[in-house]
Design a protein around this motif. Structure first.
Motif, PDB file in Angstrom:
ATOM      1  N   MET A 106     -17.404  42.357  27.736  1.00 29.38           N
ATOM      2  CA  MET A 106     -16.434  43.361  28.174  1.00 29.38           C
ATOM      3  C   MET A 106     -16.260  44.427  27.112  1.00 29.38           C
ATOM      4  SD  MET A 106     -13.783  40.849  30.053  1.00 29.38           S
ATOM      5  CE  MET A 106     -12.676  42.120  30.623  1.00 29.38           C
ATOM      6  N   LYS A 107     -15.866  45.618  27.563  1.00 28.55           N
ATOM      7  CA  LYS A 107     -15.929  46.745  26.645  1.00 28.55           C
ATOM      8  C   LYS A 107     -14.566  47.349  26.282  1.00 28.55           C
ATOM      9  CE  LYS A 107     -20.625  47.940  27.095  1.00 28.55           C
ATOM     10  NZ  LYS A 107     -20.973  46.961  28.158  1.00 28.55           N
ATOM     11  N   TYR A 108     -13.536  47.156  27.113  1.00 33.16           N
ATOM     12  CA  TYR A 108     -12.293  47.880  26.808  1.00 33.16           C
ATOM     13  C   TYR A 108     -11.696  47.385  25.492  1.00 33.16           C
ATOM     14  CZ  TYR A 108      -9.070  44.229  28.659  1.00 33.16           C
ATOM     15  OH  TYR A 108      -8.342  43.086  28.893  1.00 33.16           O
ATOM     16  N   ASN A 109     -11.134  48.325  24.732  1.00 34.25           N
ATOM     17  CA  ASN A 109     -10.717  47.968  23.377  1.00 34.25           C
ATOM     18  C   ASN A 109      -9.250  47.549  23.340  1.00 34.25           C
ATOM     19  OD1 ASN A 109      -9.181  50.324  23.365  1.00 34.25           O
ATOM     20  ND2 ASN A 109     -10.833  51.518  22.468  1.00 34.25           N
ATOM     21  N   GLU A 110      -8.757  47.240  22.154  1.00 32.61           N
ATOM     22  CA  GLU A 110      -7.417  46.698  21.982  1.00 32.61           C
ATOM     23  C   GLU A 110      -6.348  47.663  22.487  1.00 32.61           C
ATOM     24  OE1 GLU A 110      -9.845  46.645  19.928  1.00 32.61           O
ATOM     25  OE2 GLU A 110     -10.058  44.649  19.057  1.00 32.61           O
ATOM     26  N   GLY A 113      -6.209  47.769  26.109  1.00 32.34           N
ATOM     27  CA  GLY A 113      -5.617  46.536  26.603  1.00 32.34           C
ATOM     28  C   GLY A 113      -4.104  46.576  26.559  1.00 32.34           C
ATOM     29  N   VAL A 114      -3.561  47.142  25.488  1.00 32.82           N
ATOM     30  CA  VAL A 114      -2.112  47.166  25.323  1.00 32.82           C
ATOM     31  C   VAL A 114      -1.477  48.179  26.278  1.00 32.82           C
ATOM     32  CG1 VAL A 114      -0.274  47.834  23.732  1.00 32.82           C
ATOM     33  CG2 VAL A 114      -2.087  46.300  22.968  1.00 32.82           C
ATOM     34  N   PHE A 115      -2.080  49.360  26.384  1.00 33.67           N
ATOM     35  CA  PHE A 115      -1.457  50.405  27.199  1.00 33.67           C
ATOM     36  C   PHE A 115      -2.068  50.532  28.594  1.00 33.67           C
ATOM     37  CE2 PHE A 115      -0.443  51.485  22.824  1.00 33.67           C
ATOM     38  CZ  PHE A 115       0.938  51.570  22.918  1.00 33.67           C
ATOM     39  N   LYS A 116      -2.981  49.625  28.911  1.00 28.19           N
ATOM     40  CA  LYS A 116      -3.547  49.525  30.253  1.00 28.19           C
ATOM     41  C   LYS A 116      -4.088  50.844  30.790  1.00 28.19           C
ATOM     42  CE  LYS A 116      -0.723  45.592  31.497  1.00 28.19           C
ATOM     43  NZ  LYS A 116       0.271  44.998  32.340  1.00 28.19           N
ATOM     44  N   TYR A 120      -9.606  49.388  31.333  1.00 26.82           N
ATOM     45  CA  TYR A 120      -8.840  48.145  31.497  1.00 26.82           C
ATOM     46  C   TYR A 120      -8.792  47.664  32.948  1.00 26.82           C
ATOM     47  CZ  TYR A 120      -4.873  44.969  31.670  1.00 26.82           C
ATOM     48  OH  TYR A 120      -4.077  43.878  31.900  1.00 26.82           O
ATOM     49  N   GLU A 124     -10.856  44.422  34.294  1.00 26.00           N
ATOM     50  CA  GLU A 124     -10.073  43.217  34.581  1.00 26.00           C
ATOM     51  C   GLU A 124     -10.231  42.801  36.049  1.00 26.00           C
ATOM     52  OE1 GLU A 124      -7.967  40.954  32.952  1.00 26.00           O
ATOM     53  OE2 GLU A 124      -8.792  41.715  31.092  1.00 26.00           O
TER      54      GLU A 124
END
Lengths: 251, 320
Positions: A106-110, A113-116, A120, A124
């Protein structure tokens, strides 16, 4: 050859657990690794997956030298495994167990992930779909939201195989998949192993004590005793091999 | 109703904010309680962020007061010596506090996160004490006499109306938002898998060290931010505040609220901040009281009493 093991050995202090071990696994092949208790079978698995670094010899996987690489790197290259004593993420849901395995692709970063935002939502959603499909193959779709630790034993074994497949392996190592199963569960497991091989196009290397399973599904066998290879070949040959019989039953 | 359910967190956060503002300007809560509420918000930041390391990542780290101290003194020194317009100064100071805490967490984390359980606890505990002693020994931090005259709400009301209850509330809210969303993302999932079974996680292709450092340094970042807020809230700093006991207090909040339970951490932070104030004559012995309380909680927790679950009240109060 997908996997080539050349003369590997490992020494723990004065103990030579495995020595001069050679083996190979081809594409789309089911290979068995058998031997009496304490012969070094799980040690071979640990050498293949980078838990231990061999003190001698080389392991070539998919034309790459993976000797001494880290466990997670070897997994990323395409070797996944299950464990003799089941190791699930017990407090997480069944589907999350599988989702962890998919993480490496998977590629989306931190921050996303936090701010969707960004990838993301798309990733997901895809992940959820993929994970459910995988669970469906193993008949675990109904328990997707259940805690993995609450599953009955047989389903925990299945989930562990599902999780290993989630990492997208080319070679799957199964460490005593039938341990603790009754004959009907073992028969079901055999079907699953065949299905996995065909559906996911993986090669399988398995350690097993249940001879009915080994003789039925393995195309070739390697026999270990006291850390060295004593025989290899198709099941029919191994069955009648004098060295193997004496290793199991004594002289 | 569906919208209400989906945005429950956001709506309740807004309601609390409105109530706080109302109560404050109507004078329903006096200055004494406002000070305690301020501390509650700082402790929520600390407890929720430490929960990431202890509850989600499963690593017993006892040095969070050290990261908080680094944040507090960084911010105090920056706002004293840095010449920036007031509107910029505070955000820059808060950010630098967090970043410096992260850097120091990497220095401690890279060697020590290879250790497990007790060993990690000991090394992080030692780190916290080292930080405290360095601060006591340095001149720029005011040494043992403490650091005085940090710009704060009471003394610089005109130039710096920053760290008041509302700002603290927003920071606490942001922390809860970031940590809880993080734990639901793919990275959070991986972090939980490390807690459950490190060997299996590594065999599933997870780079253990990266994710351990990620969780640990995120905890440190928010501890640093909390330190900065604390400094500008108090106006003075004493190195002794950031000792071993304070680290343990944060751990107690996490344990009391439940490992990996963010709402629990918030509740425990509120409870354990108010408690010593209400029992102020008893405050010398509060650590004793905590231990007894913790033992009771441990005993009761495993019993699965229904009245300890939120659902029990939800059904009765909200009828669902």
């Amino acid at each position: 050859m997908l996997l080539e093991v050349n003369d590997i050995g490992i020494t723990f202090g004065g103990l030579r657990a495995v020595m001069g071990f050679n083996m190979g696994v081809d594409k789309d092949e089911i290979v068995g690794l058998i031997g009496p208790n304490g012969a070094g079978k799980t040690t071979v698995f640990n050498l293949l997956t980078g838990v231990y670094t061999p003190t001698e010899g080389k392991i070539i996987f998919d034309q790459k030298d993976i000797t001494g690489k880290k466990t997670n790197v070897i997994n990323n290259l395409g070797i996944a495994r299950t464990f003799q004593n089941i190791r699930l993420f017990k407090s997480m849901s069944v589907i999350d167990n599988v989702k962890v395995a998919y993480n490496q692709n998977m590629k989306y970063n931190e921050l996303q992930g936090v701010f969707k935002f960004g990838l993301y939502k798309k990733e997901e959603a895809e992940l959820h779909e993929k994970a459910l499909n995988l669970l469906d193959v193993f008949g675990l779709k109904g328990e997707a939201e259940e805690n993995a630790g609450n599953l009955p034993y047989g389903k925990q074994r299945k989930l562990e195989i599902a999780r290993a497949l989630g990492t997208g392996p080319k070679l799957l190592l199964l460490d005593e998949p039938a341990a603790g199963m009754n004959p009907s569960e073992t028969a079901e497991l055999m079907e699953i192993i065949r299905l996995v091989k065909d559906k996911f196009r993986v090669s399988i290397l398995l350690i097993e004590h249940d001879m009915s399973l080994v003789m039925n599904i393995c195309e070739r066998l390697y026999v270990l005793d006291y850390g060295s290879l004593i025989a290899s070949g198709p099941p029919e040959e191994i069955k009648n091999n004098q060295d193997v019989i004496s290793a199991y039953l004594g002289e | 109703m569906a919208f209400y359910k989906k945005q429950f967190g956001l709506i309740s956060a807004a309601v609390i904010l409105i109530l706080l503002v109302l109560f404050r300007y109507l004078g329903i809560i006096d200055d004494y309680y406002i000070t305690i509420i301020d501390l509650v918000f700082i402790n929520i930041i600390l407890a929720v962020s430490l929960n990431l390391t202890i509850g989600f990542l499963g690593q017993l780290a006892l040095g969070n007061a050290g990261f908080m101290a680094i944040g507090a003194y960084t911010s105090a020194i920056l706002t004293t010596y840095l010449k920036l317009p007031p509107i910029l100064l505070f955000p820059v100071a808060v950010l630098c506090s967090g970043v410096l805490a992260v850097l120091s967490s990497l220095i401690v984390g890279i060697p020590s996160l290879r250790l497990k359980g007790d060993y990690l606890a000991i090394i992080t505990l030692g780190f916290g004490e080292i930080i405290k002693n360095i601060i006591t020994g340095l001149k720029i931090t005011g040494g043992a006499r403490g650091y005085k005259g940090i710009m704060n709400y009471n003394t610089d009301f005109e130039t710096n109306a920053y760290v008041n209850m509302i700002v603290l509330y927003l920071f606490a809210g942001l922390t809860v938002f970031v940590i809880s969303n993080f734990t639901k993302s793919r990275h959070g999932r991986v972090i939980k898998s490390i807690r459950d079974n490190e060997i299996a996680s590594e065999a599933s292709g997870v780079n253990i060290m990266y994710y351990k450092l990620l969780g640990f340094s995120m905890s440190a970042f928010f501890a640093g931010v909390a330190g900065s807020l604390y400094a500008h809230h108090n106006g003075i700093l004493a190195a002794n505040k950031f000792d071993f006991n304070y680290s343990i207090e944060m751990v107690i909040m996490v344990v009391l609220g439940g490992m990996g339970n963010i709402k629990g951490s918030i509740a425990a932070a509120i409870f354990l901040t108010f408690l010593p104030q209400l029992l102020s004559s008893f405050s010398d012995k509060r650590m004793l009281f905590y231990s007894i309380l913790l033992i009771i909680v441990m005993l009761v927790k495993n019993k699965n009493y229904p009245f300890l679950k939120i659902d029990f009240y939800k059904k009765r109060l909200l009828g669902r």
